[in-house]
Design an enzyme around this catalytic site. Sequence first.
Site, PDB file in Angstrom:
ATOM      1  N   LYS A   1      24.495  81.248  56.110  1.00 39.44           N
ATOM      2  CA  LYS A   1      25.180  80.382  55.149  1.00 39.44           C
ATOM      3  C   LYS A   1      26.265  81.170  54.400  1.00 39.44           C
ATOM      4  O   LYS A   1      27.339  80.673  54.131  1.00 39.44           O
ATOM      5  CB  LYS A   1      24.180  79.796  54.138  1.00 39.44           C
ATOM      6  CG  LYS A   1      23.269  78.704  54.705  1.00 39.44           C
ATOM      7  CD  LYS A   1      22.418  78.066  53.597  1.00 39.44           C
ATOM      8  CE  LYS A   1      21.481  77.000  54.117  1.00 39.44           C
ATOM      9  NZ  LYS A   1      20.745  76.292  53.076  1.00 39.44           N
TER      10      LYS A   1
ATOM     11  N   GLU B   1      27.619  72.336  54.902  1.00 38.28           N
ATOM     12  CA  GLU B   1      27.763  71.248  55.877  1.00 38.28           C
ATOM     13  C   GLU B   1      27.482  69.901  55.219  1.00 38.28           C
ATOM     14  O   GLU B   1      28.222  68.931  55.385  1.00 38.28           O
ATOM     15  CB  GLU B   1      26.773  71.428  57.049  1.00 38.28           C
ATOM     16  CG  GLU B   1      27.063  72.598  57.963  1.00 38.28           C
ATOM     17  CD  GLU B   1      26.320  73.862  57.552  1.00 38.28           C
ATOM     18  OE1 GLU B   1      26.084  74.059  56.336  1.00 38.28           O
ATOM     19  OE2 GLU B   1      25.990  74.656  58.445  1.00 38.28           O
TER      20      GLU B   1
ATOM     21  N   LYS C   1      18.034  69.839  49.511  1.00 42.96           N
ATOM     22  CA  LYS C   1      17.161  70.389  48.467  1.00 42.96           C
ATOM     23  C   LYS C   1      17.991  71.116  47.419  1.00 42.96           C
ATOM     24  O   LYS C   1      17.812  70.937  46.222  1.00 42.96           O
ATOM     25  CB  LYS C   1      16.137  71.332  49.114  1.00 42.96           C
ATOM     26  CG  LYS C   1      15.187  71.948  48.127  1.00 42.96           C
ATOM     27  CD  LYS C   1      14.166  72.804  48.841  1.00 42.96           C
ATOM     28  CE  LYS C   1      13.442  73.695  47.867  1.00 42.96           C
ATOM     29  NZ  LYS C   1      12.486  74.585  48.513  1.00 42.96           N
TER      30      LYS C   1
ATOM     31  N   GLU D   1      11.413  79.056  62.451  1.00 41.31           N
ATOM     32  CA  GLU D   1      11.935  79.438  61.134  1.00 41.31           C
ATOM     33  C   GLU D   1      10.785  79.959  60.262  1.00 41.31           C
ATOM     34  O   GLU D   1      10.980  80.839  59.430  1.00 41.31           O
ATOM     35  CB  GLU D   1      12.630  78.249  60.463  1.00 41.31           C
ATOM     36  CG  GLU D   1      13.611  78.686  59.386  1.00 41.31           C
ATOM     37  CD  GLU D   1      14.449  77.545  58.818  1.00 41.31           C
ATOM     38  OE1 GLU D   1      14.160  76.378  59.097  1.00 41.31           O
ATOM     39  OE2 GLU D   1      15.388  77.839  58.077  1.00 41.31           O
TER      40      GLU D   1
ATOM     41  N   GLY E   1      12.062  73.263  53.063  1.00 44.14           N
ATOM     42  CA  GLY E   1      12.889  72.322  53.819  1.00 44.14           C
ATOM     43  C   GLY E   1      12.196  71.805  55.072  1.00 44.14           C
ATOM     44  O   GLY E   1      12.134  70.601  55.324  1.00 44.14           O
ATOM     45  N   ARG E   2      11.644  72.715  55.865  1.00 44.40           N
ATOM     46  CA  ARG E   2      11.047  72.309  57.147  1.00 44.40           C
ATOM     47  C   ARG E   2       9.676  71.659  56.960  1.00 44.40           C
ATOM     48  O   ARG E   2       9.058  71.257  57.932  1.00 44.40           O
ATOM     49  CB  ARG E   2      10.982  73.503  58.090  1.00 44.40           C
ATOM     50  CG  ARG E   2      10.266  74.722  57.525  1.00 44.40           C
ATOM     51  CD  ARG E   2      10.536  75.951  58.382  1.00 44.40           C
ATOM     52  NE  ARG E   2      10.025  77.184  57.801  1.00 44.40           N
ATOM     53  CZ  ARG E   2      10.656  77.926  56.908  1.00 44.40           C
ATOM     54  NH1 ARG E   2      11.829  77.536  56.431  1.00 44.40           N
ATOM     55  NH2 ARG E   2      10.128  79.053  56.460  1.00 44.40           N
TER      56      ARG E   2
ATOM     57  N   HIS F   1      11.019  67.156  86.420  1.00 43.60           N
ATOM     58  CA  HIS F   1      12.037  67.177  87.469  1.00 43.60           C
ATOM     59  C   HIS F   1      13.106  68.216  87.183  1.00 43.60           C
ATOM     60  O   HIS F   1      14.172  68.174  87.783  1.00 43.60           O
ATOM     61  CB  HIS F   1      12.645  65.787  87.630  1.00 43.60           C
ATOM     62  CG  HIS F   1      11.605  64.779  88.020  1.00 43.60           C
ATOM     63  ND1 HIS F   1      11.363  64.432  89.336  1.00 43.60           N
ATOM     64  CD2 HIS F   1      10.693  64.114  87.280  1.00 43.60           C
ATOM     65  CE1 HIS F   1      10.363  63.557  89.368  1.00 43.60           C
ATOM     66  NE2 HIS F   1       9.934  63.359  88.142  1.00 43.60           N
TER      67      HIS F   1
HETATM   68  C1  G6Q Z   1      14.271  74.914  55.983  1.00 44.88           C
HETATM   69  C2  G6Q Z   1      15.433  75.721  55.705  1.00 44.88           C
HETATM   70  C3  G6Q Z   1      16.751  75.066  56.074  1.00 44.88           C
HETATM   71  C4  G6Q Z   1      17.224  74.023  55.065  1.00 44.88           C
HETATM   72  C5  G6Q Z   1      18.669  73.664  55.351  1.00 44.88           C
HETATM   73  C6  G6Q Z   1      19.197  72.624  54.405  1.00 44.88           C
HETATM   74  O1  G6Q Z   1      13.137  75.244  55.741  1.00 44.88           O
HETATM   75  O2  G6Q Z   1      15.429  76.148  54.414  1.00 44.88           O
HETATM   76  O3  G6Q Z   1      16.716  74.469  57.352  1.00 44.88           O
HETATM   77  O4  G6Q Z   1      16.411  72.898  55.116  1.00 44.88           O
HETATM   78  O5  G6Q Z   1      19.448  74.817  55.300  1.00 44.88           O
HETATM   79  O6  G6Q Z   1      19.082  73.040  53.085  1.00 44.88           O
HETATM   80  P1  G6Q Z   1      19.298  72.038  51.904  1.00 44.88           P
HETATM   81  O7  G6Q Z   1      18.253  70.965  52.011  1.00 44.88           O
HETATM   82  O8  G6Q Z   1      19.197  72.821  50.653  1.00 44.88           O
HETATM   83  O9  G6Q Z   1      20.669  71.434  52.107  1.00 44.88           O
END
Ligand code: G6Q
Length: 550
Positions: free
Chosen positions: A512, A220, A214, A361, A275-276, A392
């Site tokens: 981060k 990463e 986003k 989150e 994001g989520r 199990h």
């Molecule tokens: C989700 C969070 C987090 C995010 C990641 C990746 O709600 O904000 O999990 O999705 O840190 O972020 P980017 O999509 O910006 O790389």
Amino acid sequence: MNDAPHKTASQLTDYPAWQGLVAHHRQFRDLHLRQIFADDPQRGERLTAEGAGLYLDYSKNRVTDETLTLLLQLADQAGLASCIEAMFTGKKINVSEHRAVLDTALRAQPGERIEVDGDNVVPEVRAVLDHMAQFSDSVRSGRWVGHTGLAIRNVVNIGIGGSDLGPVMAFEALRHYSQRDMTFRFISNIDGTDFEEATGDLNPEETLFIVCSKTFGTLETLTNAHTARVWCLGKLKDQQAVKRHFVGVSSNTEGMAQFGIDPDNMFCIWDWVGGRYSMDSAIGLSTMLAIGPDNFFAMLSGFHEMDEHFRNTPFERNLPVLMGLLAIWNNNFLGAQTLAVLPYEHYLKRFPAYLQQLTMESNGKHVKLDGSQVEVATAPICWGEPGTNGQHSFYQLIHQGTRLVPCDFIGFCQTLNPLGSHHDILLANLLAQTEALAFGKTKQQVENEGTPAWLAPHRVCEGNRPTNTILAQRLTPQTLGRLVALYEHSVFTQGAIWQIDSFDQWGVELGKQLAQRIIPELESTEEPKLAHDSSTNALIRRYRRLRKQS
Ligand code: G6Q
């Protein structure tokens, strides 16, 4: 940060319904599900709700009609209805980031009008979906070719957190519907092992990378994307190849352009997509490539059905509201600290991991919208594994441990892979577990089986463990959409009652930032001046010393 408007919340624990629940809990604390069912033999049919193709049996929760009445009153007193309307109409309910929360617009019908700052966002959403569909069709059909003219056979999604968990979960969940002559991989971890294992057997000429971020600023993802570019160009030897082998999904067009992504291959998302909550946006491009546009649109229609159900159904028959309120009861009154999600469907093996992010989150917060300390416990720890595997291993603790672990059991009446009696056995296990958890096995029953007195206590199962059972006809793209939206809105319900911001993630942001300070300290050739605490300093020194030794 701007001065975001926020709701000044009244103390949750001052609501008459909350106080009613406290008193009610005191009175009913020791009531056992055995007794509750004996007193109300029809509750297994009564305490159920159906909507958007999902059936919820919540009768095996430790609740009576009075509990439910009080929980529904709590929803009213907490203003849940107006919170729902505020979300659906694009109000900036993510107060700490001053953003609207409009994942529901991602699956709105084409003619709907949903405004953010006066602009209708639905046409833009549909335009991106159309772009995704055209692109997916051309890749899936082999019309889109790589730099050397070979068709794309491998799709690798690079993203993390919300830009990974949804795509992976959806791919696994809908693998049955996927194009089987294509390979799908997901790289999220900065650990080089993730990259190596995902790409080791792939030919760059036939591989397409989707860089999903986003912000297009996540360490990463950008590191993995740069490594992917080096890997790709190592064989293709021409910068121009980036245009044929990399596409981007982001709200940061400039960042994508700097990376070298062709403007035609950029897929936009907006700041009002969390994001989520983004698997049904362009972040789901890998899903669409795997299952095709028609199936992707069917998934969106499932999301939309549950959105409509949530928005329009009276709370006493509203699945996400009921699940959210029951979670509040289990968490805040019965003292449960956790929620186990147990899908009896192997394709949903990544669903608990997906829900971990969605629930923890979103609602892992310690202050309310107005910045004051939240006065009750918030999100439970969410975890799980598919049945019957979990039976199990960790189910032992759920049956006989000292902690209360409410569980959601998820099952389907039809399997996608009929194989002898496998499915009947699978579902029999699901039903048996919910029965055993509710009713247990008494000392009397154990002794009647001829168990010696010394062994009897070990074999007693107390029961009285609350469960929800969610049943659907069959796992389809549409059903997956319904199921994810069910949990999204249950999480929303809980967050609204707790008066927290379910849509920010400042703790994630902190993580981060902190790593950025340490990276140069690990990489520098000079001995760095360290100013951390003594533990962190010593660990850095130790790592620097040992990384050099072969
Ligand atoms: C989700 C969070 C987090 C995010 C990641 C990746 O709600 O904000 O999990 O999705 O840190 O972020 P980017 O999509 O910006 O790389």
